[in-house]
Design a protein around this motif. Structure first.
Motif, PDB file in Angstrom:
ATOM      1  N   ARG A   1       0.641  -1.065   0.271  1.00 44.75           N
ATOM      2  CA  ARG A   1      -0.366  -0.074  -0.450  1.00 44.75           C
ATOM      3  C   ARG A   1       0.917   1.440  -0.346  1.00 44.75           C
ATOM      4  O   ARG A   1       0.619   2.121  -0.700  1.00 44.75           O
TER       5      ARG A   1
ATOM      6  N   GLY B   1       2.576   2.029  -3.048  1.00 45.46           N
ATOM      7  CA  GLY B   1       0.750   2.127  -4.459  1.00 45.46           C
ATOM      8  C   GLY B   1       0.812   4.345  -4.374  1.00 45.46           C
ATOM      9  O   GLY B   1       0.336   4.881  -4.631  1.00 45.46           O
TER      10      GLY B   1
ATOM     11  N   GLU C   1       0.432   7.922  -2.960  1.00 47.05           N
ATOM     12  CA  GLU C   1      -1.023   8.561  -2.114  1.00 47.05           C
ATOM     13  C   GLU C   1      -1.739   7.967  -3.257  1.00 47.05           C
ATOM     14  O   GLU C   1      -3.206   7.921  -2.416  1.00 47.05           O
ATOM     15  N   ALA C   2      -1.902   6.724  -4.016  1.00 47.94           N
ATOM     16  CA  ALA C   2      -2.669   6.309  -4.221  1.00 47.94           C
ATOM     17  C   ALA C   2      -3.482   5.250  -3.628  1.00 47.94           C
ATOM     18  O   ALA C   2      -4.677   4.941  -4.246  1.00 47.94           O
TER      19      ALA C   2
ATOM     20  N   ALA D   1      -5.130   0.711  -4.423  1.00 52.18           N
ATOM     21  CA  ALA D   1      -5.598   0.068  -6.184  1.00 52.18           C
ATOM     22  C   ALA D   1      -4.557   0.286  -7.170  1.00 52.18           C
ATOM     23  O   ALA D   1      -4.336  -0.534  -8.598  1.00 52.18           O
ATOM     24  N   HIS D   2      -4.302   1.883  -6.918  1.00 54.08           N
ATOM     25  CA  HIS D   2      -2.621   2.440  -7.482  1.00 54.08           C
ATOM     26  C   HIS D   2      -1.754   1.383  -7.666  1.00 54.08           C
ATOM     27  O   HIS D   2      -0.866   1.364  -9.171  1.00 54.08           O
ATOM     28  N   PHE D   3      -1.768   0.426  -6.891  1.00 55.54           N
ATOM     29  CA  PHE D   3      -0.356  -0.126  -6.644  1.00 55.54           C
ATOM     30  C   PHE D   3      -0.463  -1.554  -7.551  1.00 55.54           C
ATOM     31  O   PHE D   3      -0.057  -2.029  -8.806  1.00 55.54           O
TER      32      PHE D   3
ATOM     33  N   ALA E   1      -2.965  -2.138 -10.117  1.00 57.35           N
ATOM     34  CA  ALA E   1      -2.966  -1.444 -11.036  1.00 57.35           C
ATOM     35  C   ALA E   1      -1.512  -1.275 -11.641  1.00 57.35           C
ATOM     36  O   ALA E   1      -1.516  -1.877 -13.067  1.00 57.35           O
ATOM     37  N   GLN E   2      -0.817  -1.342 -11.126  1.00 57.04           N
ATOM     38  CA  GLN E   2       0.221  -0.775 -11.813  1.00 57.04           C
ATOM     39  C   GLN E   2       1.005  -2.766 -11.819  1.00 57.04           C
ATOM     40  O   GLN E   2       2.134  -2.533 -13.452  1.00 57.04           O
TER      41      GLN E   2
ATOM     42  N   ALA F   1      -8.461  -2.914  -2.134  1.00 54.72           N
ATOM     43  CA  ALA F   1      -8.139  -1.792  -1.324  1.00 54.72           C
ATOM     44  C   ALA F   1      -8.755  -1.388   0.481  1.00 54.72           C
ATOM     45  O   ALA F   1      -8.167  -0.978   0.527  1.00 54.72           O
TER      46      ALA F   1
END
Length: 472
Positions: free
Chosen positions: A229, A232, A234-235, A238-240, A242-243, A270
């Motif tokens: 987390r 990832g 500040e996002a 979920a951003h992690f 996605a990446q 998330a």
């Protein structure tokens, strides 16, 4: 009334359980047919007595009695908690558990240290199935707090309360599954490590280094999901995902059976991750992570092990080859204040000033030739007197220097005067310190070696023009 724990199987794990209970004030009875059981238990207990109390800043309860008994029936007859730690053979465990239930109280808790078997497998043919549950520990049991609990809710709730009371971290596994939770991770990492060795990709040491100098440190204080987390940004999680989620479908490892990352699964992970982190922002989590890592690695420095040994080597490189100007007070300490030196008042604890003066004296010893080789040859200096004056506070992260002057360096005596200053040059504290040269063989004072005498005479001559600070 003192509670009783019965340990069935006194090997590494059983011995660790015995030590944890005994040092928590429980009486312990042990049954193990191994003729070497007493010797092995004594060795485990000795290690535990040295280690477990060091985790506490208050006294532990009086140690309980540890007794090896000749029969299983005698061991379990009056026990409140019974821990089965036999080898991982299901038929053997069935036989032992059946004998335990034949002779124990109906209200006794019966935990199994099994790494892989599910409670439903252990309970096959049992007289009282709900009495048997998994209490899976980690070695050494007397230090590592995690216990995975699997089994009947009411039974494991009682076990949870007892484990918490003796300082452990019980983790209730929501559904029974082979190898529970932690060992499934360990199995996956172990399997991949074996492939890396077999395929000639890495040696066992290189694999261990990848863990102890890298992600193992992060996992040790933040776990898996919270680590990712933070990664990832500040996002968040979920951003992690996605990446890096698509990488799970690439042929990187031998473990290719992964779940499909549906929107629902991503949302579940998330949201759970966000809830786990509580009210902390990503910046706060980063600060917590960094402070934890500093404290952990500084602890390893004291043992000169793993990442700590690496830090010690780097420190040695950073300070190598710097000959000070002895015609003025010289810098003996130059550093920042770490987080583990602070106290409840929000500033550096007074005991850590002693650490600073000790470090300053060590630096002087190295400067005059009383270095590691000199000490290994059996000669050193002992501090016999210090006097400290406190002028200002010192806080975590603050940079300090210590300016040292040698007041006396003749014969057996080495008297030093230290001034600790902050980054603005303000005086924080001062100390006069008297050291005496000793033989490490006799533990008595003696004259220093000729090279020390020569070096000290040269420094004293260089400092002759300095004003003499008077001892407190």
């Amino acid at each position: 009334m003192t509670q009783i724990a019965a340990i069935i199987g006194g090997g590494v794990i059983g011995g660790g359980w015995a030590a944890r209970f005994a040092l928590s004030g429980w009486n312990v009875t042990i049954f193990d047919p191994d003729p070497e059981a007493a010797r092995k238990i004594d060795a485990v207990m000795a290690n535990a007595r040295r280690s477990l109390p060091a985790l506490s800043d208050v006294a532990l309860p009086p140690e309980g009695q540890v007794k090896i008994v000749p029969t299983l029936a005698e061991a379990v007859a009056n026990a409140d908690w019974i821990q089965e730690s036999a080898p991982e053979r299901l038929e053997m465990k069935h036989r032992i558990l059946n004998e335990i239930q034949t002779h124990c109280r109906k209200d006794a808790l019966i935990g199994s240290s099994t790494s892989g078997f599910k409670p439903s497998e252990l309970q096959q043919g049992a007289l009282r199935p709900e009495q048997i549950f998994v209490a899976h520990p980690f070695n050494p049991v007397y230090l590592l707090p995690l216990i995975e609990l699997v089994g009947d809710d009411q039974t494991t709730a009682r076990a949870h309360a007892i484990l918490t009371e003796i300082g452990m971290k019980p983790l209730k596994v929501r559904k029974e599954i082979d190898a529970h939770i932690a060992d499934r991770f360990l199995e996956a990492v172990w399997r991949e490590a074996l492939w890396l060795v077999k395929d000639g990709i890495a040696t066992t040491q290189e694999i261990d280094d990848a863990i102890r100098y890298g992600f193992g440190l992060r996992w040790g204080q933040m776990g898996l999901f919270e680590t990712y987390r933070v990664a990832g940004g500040e996002a968040g999680m979920a951003h992690f995902i996605a990446q890096f989620g698509p990488c799970l479908q690439w042929p990187w490892t031998k473990l290719m059976d992964v779940p499909e990352l549906t929107d629902e699964l991503v949302h579940t992970i998330a949201s759970q991750s966000d809830a786990q982190s509580g009210s902390h922002s990503i910046r706060e989590l980063e600060r917590i992570r960094d402070d934890n890592l500093v404290s952990m690695m500084r602890s390893l420095k004291g043992r000169n092990w793993g990442a700590g040994a690496l830090l010690n080597e780097h420190d040695a490189r950073l300070c190598a080859g710097h000959e000070p100007d002895f015609t003025k007070p010289f810098i003996s300490v130059d550093r920042s204040i770490p987080v583990d030196w602070s106290d409840y008042n929000g500033h550096m604890n007074e005991s850590r000033y002693g650490q600073v003066w000790s470090d300053a004296a060590d630096a002087v010893m190295r400067m005059i030739g009383a270095d590691a080789d000199y000490i290994a040859a059996g000669l050193s200096y002992f501090t016999v007197d210090t006097h400290t004056k406190f002028m200002n506070e010192c806080h975590v992260g603050e940079h300090i220097t210590v300016e040292t002057q040698i007041l006396e360096g003749a014969g057996k005596k080495l008297q030093l005067f230290h001034e600790m200053k902050n980054a603005s040059g303000a005086l924080v504290a001062s100390c006069t310190q008297l050291l005496i040269h000793v033989s490490l063989e006799t533990r008595k004072s003696c004259d220093p070696g000729p090279q020390i005498v020569t070096k000290l005479a040269a420094i004293m001559a260089a400092q002759a023009a300095l004003s003499q600070n008077e001892a407190i």
